[in-house]
Design a protein around this motif. Structure first.
Motif, mmCIF file in Angstrom:
data_model
loop_
_atom_site.group_PDB
_atom_site.id
_atom_site.type_symbol
_atom_site.label_atom_id
_atom_site.label_comp_id
_atom_site.label_asym_id
_atom_site.label_seq_id
_atom_site.Cartn_x
_atom_site.Cartn_y
_atom_site.Cartn_z
ATOM 1 N N ARG A 58 0.832 -1.204 0.000
ATOM 2 C CA ARG A 58 0.000 0.000 0.000
ATOM 3 C C ARG A 58 0.865 1.252 0.000
ATOM 4 N NH1 ARG A 58 -2.395 4.084 2.408
ATOM 5 N NH2 ARG A 58 -4.611 4.391 2.227
ATOM 6 N N GLU A 59 1.905 1.260 0.820
ATOM 7 C CA GLU A 59 2.792 2.420 0.895
ATOM 8 C C GLU A 59 3.459 2.688 -0.452
ATOM 9 O OE1 GLU A 59 3.196 4.613 3.451
ATOM 10 O OE2 GLU A 59 1.525 3.490 4.326
ATOM 11 N N SER A 60 3.705 1.647 -1.208
ATOM 12 C CA SER A 60 4.312 1.779 -2.521
ATOM 13 C C SER A 60 3.275 2.171 -3.582
ATOM 14 C CB SER A 60 4.971 0.448 -2.909
ATOM 15 O OG SER A 60 5.388 0.467 -4.235
ATOM 16 N N ALA A 61 2.085 1.616 -3.490
ATOM 17 C CA ALA A 61 1.072 1.811 -4.530
ATOM 18 C C ALA A 61 0.403 3.174 -4.486
ATOM 19 C CB ALA A 61 0.011 0.719 -4.422
ATOM 20 N N VAL A 62 0.116 3.689 -3.309
ATOM 21 C CA VAL A 62 -0.634 4.944 -3.215
ATOM 22 C C VAL A 62 0.080 6.094 -3.928
ATOM 23 C CG1 VAL A 62 -1.500 6.709 -1.614
ATOM 24 C CG2 VAL A 62 -1.998 4.294 -1.211
ATOM 25 N N PRO A 63 1.377 6.307 -3.695
ATOM 26 C CA PRO A 63 2.040 7.384 -4.446
ATOM 27 C C PRO A 63 2.064 7.125 -5.956
ATOM 28 C CG PRO A 63 3.383 6.730 -2.567
ATOM 29 C CD PRO A 63 2.266 5.737 -2.677
ATOM 30 N N SER A 64 2.163 5.867 -6.329
ATOM 31 C CA SER A 64 2.164 5.511 -7.746
ATOM 32 C C SER A 64 0.832 5.869 -8.396
ATOM 33 C CB SER A 64 2.380 4.003 -7.877
ATOM 34 O OG SER A 64 3.407 3.719 -8.737
ATOM 35 N N PHE A 65 -0.259 5.469 -7.762
ATOM 36 C CA PHE A 65 -1.586 5.790 -8.289
ATOM 37 C C PHE A 65 -1.808 7.299 -8.317
ATOM 38 C CE2 PHE A 65 -3.029 1.434 -6.855
ATOM 39 C CZ PHE A 65 -3.186 0.952 -8.136
ATOM 40 N N SER A 66 -1.400 7.978 -7.256
ATOM 41 C CA SER A 66 -1.582 9.427 -7.193
ATOM 42 C C SER A 66 -0.789 10.127 -8.284
ATOM 43 C CB SER A 66 -1.163 9.955 -5.818
ATOM 44 O OG SER A 66 -1.995 9.418 -4.828
ATOM 45 N N GLY A 67 0.441 9.684 -8.489
ATOM 46 C CA GLY A 67 1.267 10.270 -9.543
ATOM 47 C C GLY A 67 0.677 10.044 -10.914
ATOM 48 N N TYR A 68 0.149 8.854 -11.140
ATOM 49 C CA TYR A 68 -0.467 8.555 -12.436
ATOM 50 C C TYR A 68 -1.713 9.407 -12.645
ATOM 51 C CZ TYR A 68 -2.217 6.016 -16.456
ATOM 52 O OH TYR A 68 -2.663 5.695 -17.700
ATOM 53 N N THR A 69 -2.488 9.600 -11.595
ATOM 54 C CA THR A 69 -3.690 10.420 -11.701
ATOM 55 C C THR A 69 -3.330 11.845 -12.112
ATOM 56 O OG1 THR A 69 -4.835 9.126 -10.045
ATOM 57 C CG2 THR A 69 -5.663 11.322 -10.410
ATOM 58 N N THR A 70 -2.248 12.349 -11.563
ATOM 59 C CA THR A 70 -1.836 13.718 -11.860
ATOM 60 C C THR A 70 -1.095 13.834 -13.185
ATOM 61 O OG1 THR A 70 -1.610 14.128 -9.493
ATOM 62 C CG2 THR A 70 -0.513 15.675 -10.963
ATOM 63 N N ASN A 71 -0.180 12.893 -13.449
ATOM 64 C CA ASN A 71 0.735 13.040 -14.576
ATOM 65 C C ASN A 71 0.591 11.993 -15.677
ATOM 66 O OD1 ASN A 71 2.096 15.222 -13.217
ATOM 67 N ND2 ASN A 71 3.042 13.688 -11.925
ATOM 68 N N GLY A 72 -0.254 11.002 -15.474
ATOM 69 C CA GLY A 72 -0.376 9.918 -16.445
ATOM 70 C C GLY A 72 -1.048 10.337 -17.730
ATOM 71 N N GLU A 73 -0.849 9.504 -18.745
ATOM 72 C CA GLU A 73 -1.477 9.768 -20.033
ATOM 73 C C GLU A 73 -2.990 9.654 -19.927
ATOM 74 O OE1 GLU A 73 0.137 7.411 -23.208
ATOM 75 O OE2 GLU A 73 2.139 7.518 -22.336
ATOM 76 N N SER A 80 -10.149 4.377 -15.256
ATOM 77 C CA SER A 80 -10.574 3.194 -14.507
ATOM 78 C C SER A 80 -9.830 3.025 -13.197
ATOM 79 C CB SER A 80 -10.366 1.921 -15.340
ATOM 80 O OG SER A 80 -8.998 1.599 -15.431
ATOM 81 N N ARG A 81 -8.836 3.842 -12.946
ATOM 82 C CA ARG A 81 -8.007 3.712 -11.753
ATOM 83 C C ARG A 81 -8.853 3.757 -10.499
ATOM 84 N NH1 ARG A 81 -6.125 6.081 -7.578
ATOM 85 N NH2 ARG A 81 -7.195 8.005 -8.023
ATOM 86 N N PRO A 82 -8.729 2.721 -9.651
ATOM 87 C CA PRO A 82 -9.500 2.714 -8.415
ATOM 88 C C PRO A 82 -9.023 3.798 -7.447
ATOM 89 C CG PRO A 82 -8.023 0.840 -8.486
ATOM 90 C CD PRO A 82 -7.900 1.545 -9.801
ATOM 91 N N ARG A 83 -9.902 4.228 -6.633
ATOM 92 C CA ARG A 83 -9.585 5.237 -5.620
ATOM 93 C C ARG A 83 -9.006 4.540 -4.393
ATOM 94 N NH1 ARG A 83 -9.701 8.149 -9.563
ATOM 95 N NH2 ARG A 83 -11.560 9.195 -10.224
ATOM 96 N N ARG A 84 -7.696 4.389 -4.352
ATOM 97 C CA ARG A 84 -7.033 3.628 -3.293
ATOM 98 C C ARG A 84 -6.863 4.410 -1.996
ATOM 99 N NH1 ARG A 84 -7.398 -1.349 -4.894
ATOM 100 N NH2 ARG A 84 -6.228 -1.884 -6.708
ATOM 101 N N SER A 85 -6.823 5.703 -2.041
ATOM 102 C CA SER A 85 -6.458 6.488 -0.862
ATOM 103 C C SER A 85 -7.484 6.390 0.259
ATOM 104 C CB SER A 85 -6.243 7.947 -1.248
ATOM 105 O OG SER A 85 -7.419 8.487 -1.792
ATOM 106 N N ARG A 86 -8.660 5.900 -0.001
ATOM 107 C CA ARG A 86 -9.675 5.787 1.056
ATOM 108 C C ARG A 86 -9.444 4.590 1.972
ATOM 109 N NH1 ARG A 86 -14.515 3.859 -2.890
ATOM 110 N NH2 ARG A 86 -13.607 1.856 -3.281
ATOM 111 N N HIS A 87 -8.567 3.672 1.595
ATOM 112 C CA HIS A 87 -8.329 2.460 2.387
ATOM 113 C C HIS A 87 -7.539 2.761 3.634
ATOM 114 C CE1 HIS A 87 -9.590 -0.687 -0.579
ATOM 115 N NE2 HIS A 87 -9.713 0.441 -1.233
#
Length: 87
Positions: A58-73, A80-87
């Motif tokens: 989780r500690e590894s995935a949350v920043p990855s998902f957040s970065g993709y949300t901000t900077n991803g293509e 479709s990216r799930p909202r992981r930060s609520r866990h």
């Protein structure tokens, strides 16, 4: 947790296909070893190892998902990216 991850995976597959993103066919050697470690450790250590692995993932995935949300293509996969930060 399993149901959430299954749902996320089911949403991700058609999105990845639409964006022409090739997903790996298996976990790879390192990730498979991490998956097998709690099972191999026996019942007494299973929960401790499993929880430690889940927290590390989780500690590894949350920043990855957040970065993709901000900077991803832009594309279906990003939508479709799930909202992981609520866990």
């Amino acid at each position: 947790m399993i149901a959430d991850r299954t749902k996320a995976g089911e949403a991700m597959m058609p999105a990845a296909k639409a964006d022409k993103v090739k997903l790996p066919a298996d976990l790879g050697k390192d990730h498979q070893a991490k998956l097998n470690a709690p099972k191999a450790a026996g019942k007494s250590a299973f929960d401790r190892l499993n929880v430690a692995d889940e927290l590390a993932a989780r500690e590894s995935a949350v920043p990855s998902f957040s970065g993709y949300t901000t900077n991803g293509e832009k594309g279906e996969l990003k939508l479709s990216r799930p909202r992981r930060s609520r866990h």
